[in-house]
Design a protein around this motif. Structure first.
Motif, mmCIF file in Angstrom:
data_model
loop_
_atom_site.group_PDB
_atom_site.id
_atom_site.type_symbol
_atom_site.label_atom_id
_atom_site.label_comp_id
_atom_site.label_asym_id
_atom_site.label_seq_id
_atom_site.Cartn_x
_atom_site.Cartn_y
_atom_site.Cartn_z
ATOM 1 N N MET A 83 4.388 8.820 1.352
ATOM 2 C CA MET A 83 4.940 9.925 0.576
ATOM 3 C C MET A 83 4.324 11.243 1.047
ATOM 4 N N GLN A 84 5.162 12.250 1.246
ATOM 5 C CA GLN A 84 4.671 13.499 1.810
ATOM 6 C C GLN A 84 5.551 14.678 1.389
ATOM 7 N N SER A 97 2.317 14.224 9.768
ATOM 8 C CA SER A 97 1.363 13.130 9.563
ATOM 9 C C SER A 97 2.063 11.898 8.999
ATOM 10 N N ALA A 98 2.986 12.109 8.050
ATOM 11 C CA ALA A 98 3.680 10.992 7.406
ATOM 12 C C ALA A 98 4.520 10.221 8.412
ATOM 13 N N ILE A 103 2.265 8.085 10.601
ATOM 14 C CA ILE A 103 1.846 6.851 9.929
ATOM 15 C C ILE A 103 2.985 5.834 9.944
ATOM 16 N N TYR A 104 4.176 6.289 9.592
ATOM 17 C CA TYR A 104 5.342 5.406 9.579
ATOM 18 C C TYR A 104 5.553 4.755 10.955
ATOM 19 N N ASP A 105 5.412 5.543 11.995
ATOM 20 C CA ASP A 105 5.684 5.051 13.353
ATOM 21 C C ASP A 105 4.603 4.122 13.889
ATOM 22 N N HIS A 106 3.366 4.233 13.373
ATOM 23 C CA HIS A 106 2.253 3.515 13.999
ATOM 24 C C HIS A 106 1.700 2.344 13.200
ATOM 25 N N VAL A 107 2.075 2.187 11.926
ATOM 26 C CA VAL A 107 1.658 0.964 11.237
ATOM 27 C C VAL A 107 2.402 -0.222 11.856
ATOM 28 N N ALA A 108 1.765 -1.395 11.789
ATOM 29 C CA ALA A 108 2.363 -2.593 12.381
ATOM 30 C C ALA A 108 3.399 -3.240 11.465
ATOM 31 N N VAL A 124 0.837 -1.196 0.000
ATOM 32 C CA VAL A 124 0.000 0.000 0.000
ATOM 33 C C VAL A 124 0.874 1.249 0.000
ATOM 34 N N ALA A 125 0.404 2.279 -0.709
ATOM 35 C CA ALA A 125 1.097 3.573 -0.744
ATOM 36 C C ALA A 125 0.152 4.659 -0.236
ATOM 37 N N PHE A 126 0.642 5.453 0.694
ATOM 38 C CA PHE A 126 -0.138 6.556 1.269
ATOM 39 C C PHE A 126 0.484 7.873 0.829
ATOM 40 N N LEU A 127 -0.283 8.712 0.141
ATOM 41 C CA LEU A 127 0.218 9.986 -0.367
ATOM 42 C C LEU A 127 -0.516 11.133 0.329
ATOM 43 N N SER A 128 0.241 12.034 0.960
ATOM 44 C CA SER A 128 -0.336 13.254 1.562
ATOM 45 C C SER A 128 -1.540 12.933 2.451
ATOM 46 N N THR A 129 -1.379 11.945 3.308
ATOM 47 C CA THR A 129 -2.502 11.449 4.108
ATOM 48 C C THR A 129 -2.660 12.260 5.393
ATOM 49 N N PRO A 130 -3.867 12.797 5.648
ATOM 50 C CA PRO A 130 -4.057 13.733 6.763
ATOM 51 C C PRO A 130 -4.301 13.062 8.118
ATOM 52 N N ILE A 131 -3.272 13.043 8.936
ATOM 53 C CA ILE A 131 -3.445 12.690 10.349
ATOM 54 C C ILE A 131 -3.546 13.978 11.177
ATOM 55 N N PHE A 132 -2.733 14.951 10.790
ATOM 56 C CA PHE A 132 -2.753 16.274 11.431
ATOM 57 C C PHE A 132 -2.946 17.341 10.350
#
Length: 251
Positions: A192-193, A204-205, A208-213, A115-123
């Motif tokens: 990607m961010q 946010s990026a 995500i990196y730190d919290h995926v399993a 999976v690829a996450f681009l500009s994904t809003p956590i904050f």
């Protein structure tokens, strides 16, 4: 009542490939499938079958979007996954912005190869966010400023304003992603961010990196220094496409 008059270029699209693998692409809030089309064309050129569904309320009118919620977008993403799963064993997912949240949801709950996450809003940087449940009754729309994408400008079919009503459920999805879903993502991840964009806080990026399993050797974080929020259309899009293509193709 939704109008369902779909703008040319904003329709769902399916590109049949020849390598026996499929990619699900998911676009952003107020955006359209068109913003994912150049990436889709690139991946199709590598042999992938590519499906990008038009999310409810998008590609028609802002009034339509105002009547939708995150649960409808999630449902559409899962239906699209199910369509691909009927024919393909290996399914890859890439999502931009809100589409990144949907990609997290799919990767957490379905069998996904990568999976690829681009500009994904956590904050997000907007300080009005905590007051959104109240403010939406007084501020119906927020203006949007369209960036100049030069050679890919024809693929930017986003609305010129953002309805605030659906944002309540959208940020409810963000909360669900943070509390539960990220920890359920175990497949290889590419995050990607842009460091200079203003829609999503770049931290946010890293979150995500730190919290995926996903184990450390199977997750990658890529930063971009010259692009805005829509990485698929901006000045570094060639690099974005190439890195996603290489990530999905390598064993």
């Amino acid at each position: 009542m939704m109008t369902q008059q779909i703008m040319p270029g904003a329709e769902s699209f399916l590109l049949k490939g020849n390598n026996g693998k499929a990619v699900l692409l998911l676009h952003g809030y107020t955006g359209a499938t068109a913003e994912m089309r150049p990436l889709g064309n690139y991946l199709h050129g590598l042999g992938f079958t590519v499906l990008c569904p038009r999310l409810p309320g998008h590609g028609t009118s802002v009034a339509d979007l105002e009547q939708t919620t995150a649960s409808q977008w999630v449902a559409t993403a899962k239906v699209a996954y199910a369509i691909l799963a009927k024919e393909y064993q290996e399914i890859y997912v890439a999502g931009l912005s809100m589409g990144g949240l949907l990609a997290i949801t799919v990767a957490a709950t379905e069998k996904v190869a990568k999976v690829a996450f681009l500009s994904t809003p956590i904050f997000v940087p907007d300080k009005r966010l905590p007051f959104l449940p109240l403010l939406r009754w007084f501020i119906r729309y927020l203006p949007k400023h369209k960036r100049d994408y030069h050679d890919l400008a024809e693929y930017c079919l986003c609305y010129d304003k953002m309805p605030t009503k659906p944002l309540v459920s959208l940020f409810g999805l963000v909360k669900e992603v943070k509390k539960h879903l990220l920890q359920q993502v175990k497949c290889p991840c590419l995050i990607m961010q842009s460091k200079i964009e203003h829609t999503v806080q770049p931290k946010s990026a890293q979150y995500i990196y730190d919290h995926v399993a996903t184990v450390a050797e199977e997750k990658e974080l890529r930063w971009f220094n010259h692009s805005g929020h829509i990485l698929t259309l901006d000045s570094e899009h060639d690099q974005v496409f190439q890195e996603i293509g290489e990530f999905f193709s390598k064993r």
